[in-house]
Design an enzyme around this catalytic site. Structure first.
Site, PDB file in Angstrom:
ATOM      1  N   ARG A  22       4.751 -17.220  -1.089  1.00 31.27           N
ATOM      2  CA  ARG A  22       4.678 -15.759  -1.937  1.00 31.27           C
ATOM      3  C   ARG A  22       5.875 -15.680  -2.758  1.00 31.27           C
ATOM      4  O   ARG A  22       5.569 -14.585  -3.396  1.00 31.27           O
ATOM      5  CB  ARG A  22       4.939 -14.736  -0.617  1.00 31.27           C
ATOM      6  CG  ARG A  22       4.790 -13.355  -1.300  1.00 31.27           C
ATOM      7  CD  ARG A  22       3.560 -12.963  -1.734  1.00 31.27           C
ATOM      8  NE  ARG A  22       3.332 -11.694  -2.460  1.00 31.27           N
ATOM      9  CZ  ARG A  22       3.746 -11.429  -3.603  1.00 31.27           C
ATOM     10  NH1 ARG A  22       4.093 -12.467  -4.759  1.00 31.27           N
ATOM     11  NH2 ARG A  22       3.441 -10.273  -4.390  1.00 31.27           N
TER      12      ARG A  22
ATOM     13  N   LEU B 201      -3.379  -6.076  -6.097  1.00 33.21           N
ATOM     14  CA  LEU B 201      -2.426  -4.929  -6.111  1.00 33.21           C
ATOM     15  C   LEU B 201      -1.341  -5.631  -5.144  1.00 33.21           C
ATOM     16  O   LEU B 201      -1.690  -6.005  -3.970  1.00 33.21           O
ATOM     17  CB  LEU B 201      -2.979  -3.781  -5.385  1.00 33.21           C
ATOM     18  CG  LEU B 201      -2.198  -2.345  -5.689  1.00 33.21           C
ATOM     19  CD1 LEU B 201      -2.349  -2.250  -7.343  1.00 33.21           C
ATOM     20  CD2 LEU B 201      -2.951  -1.037  -5.108  1.00 33.21           C
ATOM     21  N   ASP B 202      -0.120  -5.192  -5.563  1.00 34.86           N
ATOM     22  CA  ASP B 202       1.082  -5.815  -4.589  1.00 34.86           C
ATOM     23  C   ASP B 202       1.219  -7.211  -4.743  1.00 34.86           C
ATOM     24  O   ASP B 202       1.943  -7.734  -3.612  1.00 34.86           O
ATOM     25  CB  ASP B 202       1.178  -4.940  -3.100  1.00 34.86           C
ATOM     26  CG  ASP B 202       1.181  -3.474  -3.362  1.00 34.86           C
ATOM     27  OD1 ASP B 202       1.676  -3.034  -4.786  1.00 34.86           O
ATOM     28  OD2 ASP B 202       0.754  -2.547  -2.496  1.00 34.86           O
ATOM     29  N   GLU B 203       0.499  -7.958  -5.078  1.00 33.10           N
ATOM     30  CA  GLU B 203       0.299  -9.450  -4.805  1.00 33.10           C
ATOM     31  C   GLU B 203       0.960 -10.227  -6.333  1.00 33.10           C
ATOM     32  O   GLU B 203       0.844 -11.409  -6.239  1.00 33.10           O
ATOM     33  CB  GLU B 203      -1.183  -9.997  -4.764  1.00 33.10           C
ATOM     34  CG  GLU B 203      -1.494  -9.401  -3.259  1.00 33.10           C
ATOM     35  CD  GLU B 203      -0.824 -10.288  -2.248  1.00 33.10           C
ATOM     36  OE1 GLU B 203      -0.347 -11.211  -2.271  1.00 33.10           O
ATOM     37  OE2 GLU B 203      -1.335  -9.549  -0.943  1.00 33.10           O
TER      38      GLU B 203
ATOM     39  N   GLY C 168       0.932  -1.166  -0.219  1.00 28.11           N
ATOM     40  CA  GLY C 168      -0.030   0.054  -0.100  1.00 28.11           C
ATOM     41  C   GLY C 168       0.952   1.074  -0.019  1.00 28.11           C
ATOM     42  O   GLY C 168       1.940   1.217  -0.505  1.00 28.11           O
TER      43      GLY C 168
END
Lengths: 280, 280, 280, 280
Positions: free
Chosen positions: D207, B223-225, B197
């Site tokens: 991840r 987002l951001d993943e 974020g």
């Protein structure tokens, strides 16, 4: 299914890889990982392949050696479950030995250690506590030749694939170096080619460098000139005395030597001219 | 002799590599460099090969595609001299752009930059001074759909292979992300998944971390993943304010994004499930 | 309140620090940051203090110099808002210059650049585009003395505090080095003391090292032997040709030189014997 | 001459440093090393000084405490030869313990280890072989309160200055954490704040991160949220399974925890708000 590691060296020319993969397919193999490098300066092709097969090693070896014969390669085939055997040599300092034994016990280093040899008795108890046979071979100017003869016999008897000089403080003879070329790994306590010779940390302090390092290399008759396997450095500053650099440097020496042993034992290091090719 | 880069993705099964090397040999090719990885979790085999051949690309492609058809692979063949085309997007911050242009001018990045697009006019002069066409596409909530439509057209017209978001501060729509899946690289100014974020350096200061980092990843609707291509960190201490972390972090962002662009443009990055396989 | 940076060097003895802090307190100062180091080998105490005060610099200087007189120190006082002036010298390679100018423009480097001097015309347009005056001083064996005389005059006229050799390819005379001792920073493209002299990356390739580096040092009459300010390295492998090492090495050179310039300009580097003490 | 280490914390205001150095001079002391930091966000001044003096510690302490009384500081004075006492807690994993004991035996860690406590018997022989007393305090939901009471008593009896959780797998109660605030160091096997909670290496694999890390922090009632002392990372790639990440991560955990213990034992870590100030 058995896992195999194949190493191949040859003068580079078209068709080697395809012939090799053909040999693997012919024995029902499935390639899991492969890497190769063609060194323009030496002309040597270096190949490392991991594959699975249900066939026996002799069947595979024959298939590969016959199929590749026209390329005149050096082929080494190892069952993944067969570990390389490392004969470790030490003198009185134990920090590199400690790290090798720590990783050996945990299974992090893919080696067997049939024995540890020293020119001193100091580390016998540490070695024996780890459950590894310890051999004391004292060395003096007068007995050096006999000592190396005894060492050679131990290498043979123990089935050692390579020798690790873990801060072993005796210089080996040119003959010994030549006999085990590419099979003796030494750790030098400087970032070679800086600070060759004795007391490198004191030399480093004298020069005021901002990083100190260590170098693992194959031993050759030219002291501190053998092909480099691995190097690393650590940041230092003006506050460290030469004695403190020795302490800081121990961590780098441990790390660099263990990494070099791991790479060698995992069949990832190839001599190519005066250099190493690392297929990691 | 022409140099070629071959990429191949397929569900892993025995024989693919041998068939592929056979196709290369059949067109007179000599393999210079190769790497492959079989991802157990996704079942995907990823292969990258560099080879030389005198044949035309269409001849080689046909040979490979026909030979490999039974494995149903995705095959990409590129002449080494044909560079991937990167459309770069920026907003007002220029540090990542500066590094990309610096390496582009020196030939360190194997890309062509057909144009640079921004939602602001601020960097027009920098871009035009570098001899690269600049397109201004302003974006508001009302015009976002039209802006993305214009962007899509520019990608097509410019023949861009991929898009680089060099601190482009607009979120792209899910549709746009899906359309260019695996072809948009973003730089996030934190060591993901920490500090997702907004204002990650202020978050980092608030948490008192001792390292800050940056992450280059493929853009997805989450987002951001998206799948991570490259990350790096730099050491900081208590003396740095959040504003100073922003300054320090710029160096890491530049380095990480340029490295990701280089890996992608060099055909070394493979999507495999939610991850990347980097054959470097 | 004005921010001040105080540097002090003296033969170490009890009471210096307390006397110095007394002088700061006496002029209404509040210490914000301080560091000191007593070098046993040289006997020198090095001190760097940042403090705030409402007094004028002359008042503070007088208070400190008078109070400390019995210790016979070298005291330097600088208003934090007064930036050190760096005269940069280049030849034809621009990668170090590019990084210095990039950080200069963004305010990351606490310096003023009154001019950039070169023995070639190649970089004139780059320099002038950055809004910095460019001086061309050609150098031949016959004109070397006159060239250095002109350079000395430019240093004086420009009010430069120090000189940065950003890949300047001319050797300076012993006289010039002595005159500006501790005020000329050079970047050497190797991890000194390895690979002194010419073509260090080719030497590195020849030796097969696994890390290459760069060294920023003060220039002395002994080429490549001056006190080291900063060093760093980057990992390389067998795949890099000497030419590729040159490319990789540029990044390290840029980083190391910019960091050394920052440390020097921030008054953090102290000569102590043949070494540097860095109070960072 | 005796060497002393002085720590001071106070709300920052002019005159503290000068008063402190005055106290040192008044007892015949000579400052060898000093560092300080004024944290704007918390308003706290943190100071660490090493000095030599012939006076007894009580004389020096009285001089300093009386002189500084008006600043209401927290002052700690330690003879350099008096080592901080660390009570180490373990469960079944021994890699962090092994590194702490290795450095302890060599004198690299400036600590005494009065005892090692575990909730399991597994590591008794390793601990006792190192000549350190081992205490087994089993912990169940029913006995947790009593176990912590016993632990508190052992801390008191052993004269421990701080507690090191070297992969101790029990969560301590809020009361216990509060009682020993700033005196319990834990190692978390991730680069916090990423991957809090259980199985961080499996989270990291999930991840697809390119670096894994470890974090040493003071323990607070908020799990994984305490002030960070030290962090580091290591590069990984797609080839590592979660199990392999566990093995790679062990090296980072060892290094980070030992470094944090060294910094704490050397009186270099200051709590300032929710963060640490490290005067290294």
């Amino acid at each position: 299914m058995e896992r195999y590691v194949l190493r191949l060296r040859a003068a580079d020319q078209p068709g080697i890889i395809h012939t090799m993969t053909g040999g693997i397919v012919a024995t029902g193999g499935n390639i899991l990982d492969s890497a190769q490098y063609s060194d323009e300066s030496s002309g040597q092709l270096s190949v490392r392949v991991e594959f699975e097969s249900e066939k026996d090693p002799e069947v595979i070896r024959t298939e590969l050696v016959d199929g590749l014969a026209r390329f005149d390669p050096i082929v080494e085939l190892r069952r993944g479950s067969d570990r390389r055997r490392a004969l470790i040599m030490v003198s009185k300092l134990d920090h590199c030995l400690d790290d090798l034994l720590y990783r050996y016990r945990r299974g992090e280093l893919p080696i067997e250690i049939p024995m540890i040899v020293s020119n001193h008795e100091d580390l016998r108890s540490v070695v024996e506590a780890a459950g590894v046979p310890f051999h004391h071979i004292p060395v003096t100017a007068a007995t050096k030749a006999a000592a190396e003869q005894e060492l050679s016999s131990l290498v043979q008897e123990s089935g050692a694939d390579f020798i690790v000089l873990a801060r072993y403080m005796q210089v080996l003879s040119d003959d010994f170096c030549a006999r085990f070329a590419g099979r003796i790994i030494n750790i030098h306590h400087s970032f070679l080619p800086s600070f060759k010779g004795a007391k490198p940390y004191h030399q480093a302090k004298g020069r005021g460098v901002k990083l100190i390092g260590a170098t693992a290399h194959y031993v050759t008759a030219d002291l501190d000139e053998g092909p480099i396997i691995e190097q690393d450095v650590v940041r230092v500053d003006h506050r460290s005395s030469a004695e403190h650099l020795v302490v800081i440097g121990r961590d780098v020496e441990r790390k660099v030597l263990s990494r070099a042993v791991q790479l060698h034992a995992d069949d990832r290091v190839f001599l190519s001219g005066q250099h190493t090719v690392i297929l990691a």
